[in-house]
Design a protein around this motif. Sequence first.
Motif, PDB file in Angstrom:
ATOM      1  N   PHE A 147       0.852  -1.171   0.000  1.00  0.00           N
ATOM      2  CA  PHE A 147       0.000   0.000   0.000  1.00  0.00           C
ATOM      3  C   PHE A 147       0.895   1.230   0.000  1.00  0.00           C
ATOM      4  O   PHE A 147       1.570   1.541   0.971  1.00  0.00           O
ATOM      5  CB  PHE A 147      -0.906   0.024   1.251  1.00  0.00           C
ATOM      6  CG  PHE A 147      -1.751   1.253   1.301  1.00  0.00           C
ATOM      7  CD1 PHE A 147      -2.852   1.399   0.453  1.00  0.00           C
ATOM      8  CD2 PHE A 147      -1.434   2.307   2.162  1.00  0.00           C
ATOM      9  CE1 PHE A 147      -3.606   2.544   0.487  1.00  0.00           C
ATOM     10  CE2 PHE A 147      -2.193   3.457   2.187  1.00  0.00           C
ATOM     11  CZ  PHE A 147      -3.285   3.577   1.352  1.00  0.00           C
ATOM     12  N   TRP A 148       0.939   1.910  -1.171  1.00  0.00           N
ATOM     13  CA  TRP A 148       1.740   3.108  -1.297  1.00  0.00           C
ATOM     14  C   TRP A 148       0.817   4.253  -1.663  1.00  0.00           C
ATOM     15  O   TRP A 148      -0.135   4.097  -2.413  1.00  0.00           O
ATOM     16  CB  TRP A 148       2.796   2.949  -2.396  1.00  0.00           C
ATOM     17  CG  TRP A 148       3.882   1.973  -2.045  1.00  0.00           C
ATOM     18  CD1 TRP A 148       4.419   1.767  -0.834  1.00  0.00           C
ATOM     19  CD2 TRP A 148       4.552   1.088  -2.944  1.00  0.00           C
ATOM     20  NE1 TRP A 148       5.393   0.812  -0.892  1.00  0.00           N
ATOM     21  CE2 TRP A 148       5.493   0.378  -2.197  1.00  0.00           C
ATOM     22  CE3 TRP A 148       4.445   0.828  -4.304  1.00  0.00           C
ATOM     23  CZ2 TRP A 148       6.343  -0.571  -2.735  1.00  0.00           C
ATOM     24  CZ3 TRP A 148       5.286  -0.117  -4.847  1.00  0.00           C
ATOM     25  CH2 TRP A 148       6.225  -0.807  -4.079  1.00  0.00           C
ATOM     26  N   PRO A 179       2.000   9.837  -4.387  1.00  0.00           N
ATOM     27  CA  PRO A 179       3.312  10.356  -4.833  1.00  0.00           C
ATOM     28  C   PRO A 179       4.352   9.241  -5.000  1.00  0.00           C
ATOM     29  O   PRO A 179       5.164   9.285  -5.920  1.00  0.00           O
ATOM     30  CB  PRO A 179       3.732  11.332  -3.731  1.00  0.00           C
ATOM     31  CG  PRO A 179       2.490  11.664  -2.986  1.00  0.00           C
ATOM     32  CD  PRO A 179       1.565  10.517  -3.155  1.00  0.00           C
ATOM     33  N   VAL A 180       4.337   8.245  -4.140  1.00  0.00           N
ATOM     34  CA  VAL A 180       5.299   7.150  -4.246  1.00  0.00           C
ATOM     35  C   VAL A 180       5.012   6.327  -5.505  1.00  0.00           C
ATOM     36  O   VAL A 180       5.925   5.929  -6.224  1.00  0.00           O
ATOM     37  CB  VAL A 180       5.262   6.270  -2.975  1.00  0.00           C
ATOM     38  CG1 VAL A 180       6.123   5.027  -3.142  1.00  0.00           C
ATOM     39  CG2 VAL A 180       5.731   7.061  -1.761  1.00  0.00           C
ATOM     40  N   MET A 181       3.742   6.080  -5.793  1.00  0.00           N
ATOM     41  CA  MET A 181       3.363   5.339  -6.997  1.00  0.00           C
ATOM     42  C   MET A 181       3.776   6.101  -8.269  1.00  0.00           C
ATOM     43  O   MET A 181       4.264   5.505  -9.236  1.00  0.00           O
ATOM     44  CB  MET A 181       1.850   5.070  -7.020  1.00  0.00           C
ATOM     45  CG  MET A 181       1.396   4.058  -5.980  1.00  0.00           C
ATOM     46  SD  MET A 181       2.113   2.438  -6.218  1.00  0.00           S
ATOM     47  CE  MET A 181       1.208   1.893  -7.640  1.00  0.00           C
ATOM     48  N   ALA A 182       3.634   7.422  -8.257  1.00  0.00           N
ATOM     49  CA  ALA A 182       4.025   8.244  -9.407  1.00  0.00           C
ATOM     50  C   ALA A 182       5.543   8.187  -9.609  1.00  0.00           C
ATOM     51  O   ALA A 182       6.029   8.087 -10.739  1.00  0.00           O
ATOM     52  CB  ALA A 182       3.556   9.679  -9.219  1.00  0.00           C
TER      53      ALA A 182
END
Length: 149
Positions: free
Chosen positions: A13-14, A17-20
């Motif tokens: 679960f991120w 912003p971390v996923m981008a």
Amino acid sequence: MCHHRAFRIPPPFWDEPVMAQLAALLDAPRPPEPLDEKSLATAATHLWRAERRLAAPGADAAGRQTARHLRTTRAALAEAGLVLQDHDGEAFHSGRSIEVLLFQDDPSLSAETVLETVRPSIYLRERHIQLGQVIVGRPTREDLRNGHA
């Protein structure tokens, strides 16, 4: 679900912003792998030797066709920045960056000259990656003393 429930790992679960950032890293172009210069020089040397053998007098039609393919291959390598330098017939002086395997007396010469290239010098994008090996002919010492050279 092919694994037992105890071995199943839930997806991470991120936040957004971390996923981008992760997506940007995965989409970024990777730098090219560095070339193995020694292997490239070895392959180019074998190409050069094959060209010389096929260019010898008395080659049949198949040999001439193969020689044409080798010349095309050499031209493609030159476009990519790989240059093979043959030293046959060039004047020799001790400051050149080639390896002399043998000095051979030759009364017909007036100055030191490369008689035969045993292995070509090879440059990759104008950087020396293989030192050429040559046999150098030189005037005989007797001719030099007599002033014939």
